[in-house]
Design a protein around this motif. Structure first.
Motif, PDB file in Angstrom:
ATOM      1  N   LYS A  25       0.840  -1.202   0.000  1.00  0.00           N
ATOM      2  CA  LYS A  25       0.000   0.000   0.000  1.00  0.00           C
ATOM      3  C   LYS A  25       0.873   1.249   0.000  1.00  0.00           C
ATOM      4  O   LYS A  25       1.881   1.312   0.706  1.00  0.00           O
ATOM      5  CB  LYS A  25      -0.914   0.007   1.221  1.00  0.00           C
ATOM      6  CG  LYS A  25      -1.933   1.148   1.228  1.00  0.00           C
ATOM      7  CD  LYS A  25      -2.835   1.057   2.436  1.00  0.00           C
ATOM      8  CE  LYS A  25      -3.907   2.140   2.428  1.00  0.00           C
ATOM      9  NZ  LYS A  25      -4.887   1.963   1.350  1.00  0.00           N
TER      10      LYS A  25
ATOM     11  N   ARG B   9       0.890   5.250   0.781  1.00  0.00           N
ATOM     12  CA  ARG B   9       0.193   6.336   1.462  1.00  0.00           C
ATOM     13  C   ARG B   9       0.929   7.637   1.168  1.00  0.00           C
ATOM     14  O   ARG B   9       2.125   7.755   1.461  1.00  0.00           O
ATOM     15  CB  ARG B   9       0.120   6.094   2.967  1.00  0.00           C
ATOM     16  CG  ARG B   9      -0.701   4.873   3.365  1.00  0.00           C
ATOM     17  CD  ARG B   9      -0.715   4.695   4.877  1.00  0.00           C
ATOM     18  NE  ARG B   9      -1.562   3.578   5.281  1.00  0.00           N
ATOM     19  CZ  ARG B   9      -1.154   2.315   5.317  1.00  0.00           C
ATOM     20  NH1 ARG B   9       0.115   2.026   4.979  1.00  0.00           N
ATOM     21  NH2 ARG B   9      -1.972   1.353   5.692  1.00  0.00           N
TER      22      ARG B   9
ATOM     23  N   GLU C 270      -3.368   5.574  -1.270  1.00  0.00           N
ATOM     24  CA  GLU C 270      -4.176   6.468  -0.433  1.00  0.00           C
ATOM     25  C   GLU C 270      -3.576   7.867  -0.539  1.00  0.00           C
ATOM     26  O   GLU C 270      -2.378   8.064  -0.315  1.00  0.00           O
ATOM     27  CB  GLU C 270      -4.152   5.997   1.013  1.00  0.00           C
ATOM     28  CG  GLU C 270      -4.917   6.916   1.965  1.00  0.00           C
ATOM     29  CD  GLU C 270      -4.745   6.509   3.419  1.00  0.00           C
ATOM     30  OE1 GLU C 270      -4.633   7.405   4.268  1.00  0.00           O
ATOM     31  OE2 GLU C 270      -4.686   5.278   3.684  1.00  0.00           O
TER      32      GLU C 270
END
Length: 282
Positions: free
Chosen positions: A49, A51, A91
């Motif tokens: 992921k 961010r 994100e």
């Protein structure tokens, strides 16, 4: 891990060039914006992921004009959207939009254009005439091909690889033919030593021609003038929108606001009760 984002950036720029058909100038702007984001933002990559916190970046660019900040954020959002389409879990925080004050286009008076044409060199003269009579973007003028001018129509390659047909007057097409006699080219209307003239070269030639007669004019203002003249002389907004290659007619609406502004200015100067009074009184 950050190296992978830089590789993604290079792939994104290639996508903008090959698939979306963006101009080199626009791609360079996207590259600068994404580089700034990668350098100044807080980025954490873990367990697949990504961010991204843009707040440090926004503090860094806070002194820039609202439009510049908005353009940078738009480029970053486009990059993030591309990453997500490529299957990456991203994100993004701190990308809230900012309000940009609306500004009306600034058309050029017809007589000013004629004055510049009287003193312009052949390349500048033809470039100005084509922008003014076809309503082209400078990138579209650069890519204007000789073979795509035929029987009163001109095929234009616009933003995002979209094409449109724009009418070209017989005498304008003849001017192109006359120009080719003295400055022959192989594929594009404007070439130098067998190579297409760049956007920056044409932009410099055009602005220099207006500077010669004491005017500061950009190529895009000629496109604004084309649209304004058509609307002020009764052309349908739907037709003008199509001729300009606008994705939405809402974009073309700004020219109707410009027409109203001009009418109001003429009214204030002409009506006897509006002379020498404040705007709020008239």
């Amino acid at each position: 891990m950050m190296n992978s984002l830089y590789r993604d950036k290079e792939n994104f720029l290639k996508y903008l060039d090959a698939i979306r058909g963006y101009s080199p100038l626009t791609i360079r702007s996207y590259n600068d914006s994404i580089d700034t984001m990668l350098r100044e933002s807080e980025i954490e990559i873990s367990e697949g992921k990504v961010r991204i916190n843009l707040m440090p970046l926004r503090l860094k660019i806070a002194s820039l004009k609202s439009k510049s900040i908005s353009c940078k954020l738009s480029a970053i959002r486009s990059f993030v959207k591309y990453l997500r389409l490529e299957g990456k879990d991203v994100e993004l925080r701190g990308d809230e939009s900012i309000k940009i004050p609306k500004t009306l286009p600034k058309p050029i008076a017809h007589e000013h254009i004629l004055h510049a044409l009287e003193h312009a060199e052949p390349t500048a003269k033809l470039a100005i005439i084509l922008l003014y009579t076809l309503g082209l973007r400078i990138s579209e003028l650069t890519h204007l091909r000789l073979k795509e001018i035929d029987q009163g129509w001109c095929r234009i390659h616009g933003k995002g690889s979209k094409e449109r047909d724009v009418p070209i007057l017989k005498n304008i097409a003849e001017l192109i033919g006359e120009y080719q006699l003295h400055s022959p080219s192989v594929e594009y209307v404007f070439e130098l030593q067998g190579e297409k003239l760049s956007e920056n070269s044409l932009r410099y030639i055009i602005t220099k021609a207006f500077a010669k007669v004491g005017l500061k004019v950009t190529p895009h203002q000629l496109r604004h003038t084309y649209a304004t003249e058509l609307l002020n002389n009764g052309a349908r907004i739907a037709d003008v929108s199509e001729l300009l290659g606008h994705a939405s007619m809402a974009t073309t609406q700004i020219y109707t606001k410009l027409g109203n502004a001009i009418k109001m200015d003429h009214y204030r100067k002409s009506h006897p009760l509006c002379n020498n009074v404040e705007d709020s009184q008239c």
